[in-house]
Design a protein around this motif. Structure first.
Motif, PDB file in Angstrom:
ATOM      1  N   HIS A 240       0.981  -0.655  -0.408  1.00 33.60           N
ATOM      2  CA  HIS A 240      -0.120  -0.176  -0.082  1.00 33.60           C
ATOM      3  C   HIS A 240       0.391   1.668  -0.121  1.00 33.60           C
ATOM      4  CE1 HIS A 240      -4.124  -2.199   1.119  1.00 33.60           C
ATOM      5  NE2 HIS A 240      -3.068  -2.938   1.962  1.00 33.60           N
TER       6      HIS A 240
ATOM      7  N   SER B 226      -0.083   3.712   1.934  1.00 41.36           N
ATOM      8  CA  SER B 226       0.737   4.339   2.903  1.00 41.36           C
ATOM      9  C   SER B 226       0.248   3.213   4.091  1.00 41.36           C
ATOM     10  CB  SER B 226      -1.118   4.852   3.539  1.00 41.36           C
ATOM     11  OG  SER B 226      -2.361   3.786   3.369  1.00 41.36           O
TER      12      SER B 226
ATOM     13  N   THR C   7      -4.097   2.299   6.169  1.00 41.91           N
ATOM     14  CA  THR C   7      -5.070   2.882   7.069  1.00 41.91           C
ATOM     15  C   THR C   7      -5.540   4.087   6.590  1.00 41.91           C
ATOM     16  OG1 THR C   7      -3.006   4.406   6.881  1.00 41.91           O
ATOM     17  CG2 THR C   7      -3.005   3.520   8.898  1.00 41.91           C
ATOM     18  N   LYS C   8      -5.991   3.375   5.260  1.00 44.45           N
ATOM     19  CA  LYS C   8      -7.130   3.878   4.537  1.00 44.45           C
ATOM     20  C   LYS C   8      -8.313   3.243   4.401  1.00 44.45           C
ATOM     21  CE  LYS C   8      -7.589   6.588   0.079  1.00 44.45           C
ATOM     22  NZ  LYS C   8      -7.231   6.859  -0.792  1.00 44.45           N
TER      23      LYS C   8
ATOM     24  N   THR D 219      -9.983   1.495   3.202  1.00 44.21           N
ATOM     25  CA  THR D 219     -10.897   1.658   1.522  1.00 44.21           C
ATOM     26  C   THR D 219     -10.638   0.176   0.767  1.00 44.21           C
ATOM     27  OG1 THR D 219      -9.403   2.887   0.427  1.00 44.21           O
ATOM     28  CG2 THR D 219     -11.001   4.024   1.045  1.00 44.21           C
TER      29      THR D 219
ATOM     30  N   ARG E 112     -13.131   6.330   4.240  1.00 44.00           N
ATOM     31  CA  ARG E 112     -11.989   5.749   4.819  1.00 44.00           C
ATOM     32  C   ARG E 112     -12.137   5.230   6.172  1.00 44.00           C
ATOM     33  NH1 ARG E 112      -6.746   7.280   5.770  1.00 44.00           N
ATOM     34  NH2 ARG E 112      -5.629   9.218   4.787  1.00 44.00           N
TER      35      ARG E 112
END
Length: 197
Positions: free
Chosen positions: A29, A31, A50-51, A53, A75
């Motif tokens: 990812h 993030s 952390t997102k 989605t 989010r």
């Protein structure tokens, strides 16, 4: 035997394959990775950032990304990821009070042993839905061509829930941090059509 841990860079996963005695680094990812899960045989790895989605599924043998599924547009904090024992489904719980069940599609050429027992009903249903958007590929945002869940369950928001697959076919068990317990059944042949929670 496979061991998976966070890599040195943000969004990176380190995969240690004790059979081949090799280490692989996978950029999972953009993030920070917050949740991971392996199949029972260690061949597939699911990750969330952390997102919250997108959930990505990787082949641990060579580090290739096999599939990307969408939990929603907003989010979310992912609390748990769990593969079914036959690696046919992936369950995801989040702080939005939702549990999503995704159909796992595996490249039969590289992971033939996992696809022998698979029912293609759910895959065919999802494929037909995605095919209807293929005319608009490149015009519509990537959001519309995403793979969506085959089932979704709603729970109280804000409470941490963990999900595992039950012993009976097409069942999941959800346990809340408040001691709540749910046993749910889903029908993979029916596409539920997620609202982007």
């Amino acid at each position: 035997m496979v061991l998976v841990s966070l890599g040195l860079k943000e969004g990176q996963i380190r995969v240690e394959d004790f059979g081949s005695k090799k280490s692989k680094f996978v950029m999972a990812h953009d993030s920070r990775v917050v949740c991971m899960s392996l199949t029972q045989d260690g061949r597939l790895l699911a990750t969330a950032s952390t997102k919250g989605t997108l959930i990505r599924i990787f082949n641990t043998l060579d580090g290739t990304r096999l599939q990307e599924v969408r939990r929603g547009a907003d989010r979310a904090g992912i609390h748990s990821l769990a593969f079914s024992s036959n690696a046919q489904f992936l369950a995801v719980s989040s702080d939005k009070g939702t549990v999503h069940i995704f159909s796992v599609k595996v490249d039969s050429g590289s992971l033939a042993s996992l696809t022998n027992d698979r029912s293609h009903v759910a895959s065919d249903t999802i494929h037909s839905i995605l095919s209807s958007f293929s005319l608009f590929k490149g015009v519509l945002p990537k959001y519309f061509s995403s793979e969506w869940s085959v089932a979704q369950f709603r729970l109280p928001e804000g409470l941490r829930h963990f999900v595992v697959f039950g012993n009976q076919k097409n069942t999941i068990v959800i346990i809340g941090m408040d001691g709540s317990f749910y046993r749910c059944e889903f029908d993979p042949s029916r596409w539920w059509g997620d609202d982007p929670a």
